[in-house]
Design a protein around this motif. Structure first.
Motif, PDB file in Angstrom:
ATOM      1  N   ARG A  11      12.881  -8.552  14.326  1.00 42.59           N
ATOM      2  CA  ARG A  11      11.881  -7.675  14.942  1.00 42.59           C
ATOM      3  C   ARG A  11      12.290  -7.307  16.366  1.00 42.59           C
ATOM      4  O   ARG A  11      12.214  -6.146  16.767  1.00 42.59           O
ATOM      5  CB  ARG A  11      10.522  -8.362  14.966  1.00 42.59           C
ATOM      6  N   ASP A  12      12.727  -8.297  17.128  1.00 49.53           N
ATOM      7  CA  ASP A  12      13.134  -8.048  18.509  1.00 49.53           C
ATOM      8  C   ASP A  12      14.308  -7.073  18.579  1.00 49.53           C
ATOM      9  O   ASP A  12      14.358  -6.220  19.464  1.00 49.53           O
ATOM     10  CB  ASP A  12      13.477  -9.357  19.215  1.00 49.53           C
ATOM     11  N   ALA A  13      15.240  -7.181  17.636  1.00 51.28           N
ATOM     12  CA  ALA A  13      16.385  -6.264  17.607  1.00 51.28           C
ATOM     13  C   ALA A  13      15.917  -4.837  17.319  1.00 51.28           C
ATOM     14  O   ALA A  13      16.428  -3.878  17.909  1.00 51.28           O
ATOM     15  CB  ALA A  13      17.405  -6.714  16.558  1.00 51.28           C
ATOM     16  N   ALA A  14      14.924  -4.694  16.450  1.00 45.68           N
ATOM     17  CA  ALA A  14      14.384  -3.370  16.151  1.00 45.68           C
ATOM     18  C   ALA A  14      13.662  -2.801  17.366  1.00 45.68           C
ATOM     19  O   ALA A  14      13.814  -1.620  17.704  1.00 45.68           O
ATOM     20  CB  ALA A  14      13.448  -3.443  14.948  1.00 45.68           C
ATOM     21  N   ASP A  15      12.888  -3.643  18.033  1.00 39.79           N
ATOM     22  CA  ASP A  15      12.191  -3.208  19.253  1.00 39.79           C
ATOM     23  C   ASP A  15      13.194  -2.775  20.322  1.00 39.79           C
ATOM     24  O   ASP A  15      13.024  -1.739  20.969  1.00 39.79           O
ATOM     25  CB  ASP A  15      11.317  -4.337  19.815  1.00 39.79           C
ATOM     26  N   LYS A  16      14.243  -3.577  20.483  1.00 41.89           N
ATOM     27  CA  LYS A  16      15.262  -3.291  21.496  1.00 41.89           C
ATOM     28  C   LYS A  16      15.957  -1.956  21.226  1.00 41.89           C
ATOM     29  O   LYS A  16      16.348  -1.248  22.150  1.00 41.89           O
ATOM     30  CB  LYS A  16      16.296  -4.421  21.531  1.00 41.89           C
ATOM     31  N   ALA A  17      16.062  -1.585  19.938  1.00 41.52           N
ATOM     32  CA  ALA A  17      16.687  -0.316  19.566  1.00 41.52           C
ATOM     33  C   ALA A  17      15.750   0.868  19.773  1.00 41.52           C
ATOM     34  O   ALA A  17      16.133   2.012  19.543  1.00 41.52           O
ATOM     35  CB  ALA A  17      17.137  -0.379  18.104  1.00 41.52           C
ATOM     36  N   GLY A  18      14.511   0.599  20.200  1.00 40.72           N
ATOM     37  CA  GLY A  18      13.570   1.678  20.472  1.00 40.72           C
ATOM     38  C   GLY A  18      12.842   2.201  19.242  1.00 40.72           C
ATOM     39  O   GLY A  18      12.266   3.282  19.278  1.00 40.72           O
ATOM     40  N   LEU A  19      12.860   1.429  18.163  1.00 44.42           N
ATOM     41  CA  LEU A  19      12.193   1.851  16.937  1.00 44.42           C
ATOM     42  C   LEU A  19      10.714   1.468  16.981  1.00 44.42           C
ATOM     43  O   LEU A  19      10.342   0.493  17.632  1.00 44.42           O
ATOM     44  CB  LEU A  19      12.861   1.197  15.722  1.00 44.42           C
ATOM     45  N   THR A  20       9.895   2.219  16.284  1.00 42.62           N
ATOM     46  CA  THR A  20       8.490   1.862  16.127  1.00 42.62           C
ATOM     47  C   THR A  20       8.446   0.733  15.110  1.00 42.62           C
ATOM     48  O   THR A  20       8.949   0.866  14.000  1.00 42.62           O
ATOM     49  CB  THR A  20       7.680   3.070  15.619  1.00 42.62           C
ATOM     50  N   THR A  21       7.861  -0.385  15.487  1.00 39.19           N
ATOM     51  CA  THR A  21       7.923  -1.595  14.671  1.00 39.19           C
ATOM     52  C   THR A  21       6.539  -2.050  14.255  1.00 39.19           C
ATOM     53  O   THR A  21       5.631  -2.108  15.076  1.00 39.19           O
ATOM     54  CB  THR A  21       8.617  -2.726  15.466  1.00 39.19           C
ATOM     55  N   ASP A  22       6.401  -2.369  12.970  1.00 43.08           N
ATOM     56  CA  ASP A  22       5.166  -2.926  12.420  1.00 43.08           C
ATOM     57  C   ASP A  22       5.546  -4.265  11.795  1.00 43.08           C
ATOM     58  O   ASP A  22       6.126  -4.309  10.714  1.00 43.08           O
ATOM     59  CB  ASP A  22       4.577  -1.967  11.385  1.00 43.08           C
ATOM     60  N   PHE A  23       5.258  -5.349  12.500  1.00 45.16           N
ATOM     61  CA  PHE A  23       5.667  -6.694  12.097  1.00 45.16           C
ATOM     62  C   PHE A  23       4.552  -7.348  11.305  1.00 45.16           C
ATOM     63  O   PHE A  23       3.403  -7.350  11.722  1.00 45.16           O
ATOM     64  CB  PHE A  23       5.982  -7.518  13.343  1.00 45.16           C
ATOM     65  N   GLY A  24       4.890  -7.903  10.149  1.00 48.99           N
ATOM     66  CA  GLY A  24       3.898  -8.580   9.321  1.00 48.99           C
ATOM     67  C   GLY A  24       4.436  -9.878   8.771  1.00 48.99           C
ATOM     68  O   GLY A  24       5.620 -10.186   8.916  1.00 48.99           O
TER      69      GLY A  24
END
Length: 157
Positions: free
Chosen positions: A26-39
């Motif tokens: 999740r953190d890697a996706a956030d760092k890439a600037g993607l919109t993230t929905d973590f579940g």
């Protein structure tokens, strides 16, 4: 073009804090600037196709380095046409049809908040007590089973 990716990393954990491998992905996706929905059962990320595709190796690496033994990925174009319409011949199909009429359109065409509302309504009406309901509802929504479980978890979490 915008893409959406849903991924899960294993091993799953039960109650409590998410596993390190899921948090790192999740953190890697956030760092890439993607919109993230973590579940609890998966993560959905959205973004420009180039940004998302470019970030996938970093997301996978973060999960594996964090202890994941398996990473499952599903990609889809957000502008892709919805799945074939659900035929209204079973009790579950009738419930889905009722909710579509109530929300004013096919479930697959709704935004995320409206899809979450539709899942809440379906749950209230007992849709999830029926055999293979999650798969059927996921198809009607145009999402994966993991996303439906994430929506359900938001209601109980």
């Amino acid at each position: 073009m915008e893409l959406e990716a849903e991924f899960t990393s294993e091993p799953f954990q039960g109650e409590g804090e998410p596993p390190a491998h899921a948090l790192k992905a999740r953190d890697a996706a956030d760092k890439a600037g993607l919109t993230t929905d973590f579940g609890p059962l998966g993560t959905t990320v959205r973004g420009d196709a180039d940004a998302l595709l470019g970030a996938l190796s970093g997301i996978a690496r973060a999960a594996i380095d964090g202890g994941a033994i398996r990473l499952t990925l599903q990609l889809r174009r957000t502008d892709a046409p919805a799945a074939a319409p659900v035929e209204l011949n079973s009790a579950l199909d009738r419930l889905i049809g009722e909710v579509e009429r109530e929300v004013g359109g096919k479930l697959a065409g709704l935004d995320r908040a409206s899809k979450q509302r539709a899942v809440r309504i379906l749950k209230e009406r007992g849709a999830f007590t029926q055999k293979k309901s999650v798969a059927t509802i996921a198809e009607a929504l145009g999402v994966t089973r993991f996303t439906v479980y994430n929506y359900l978890n938001r209601e109980t979490g």
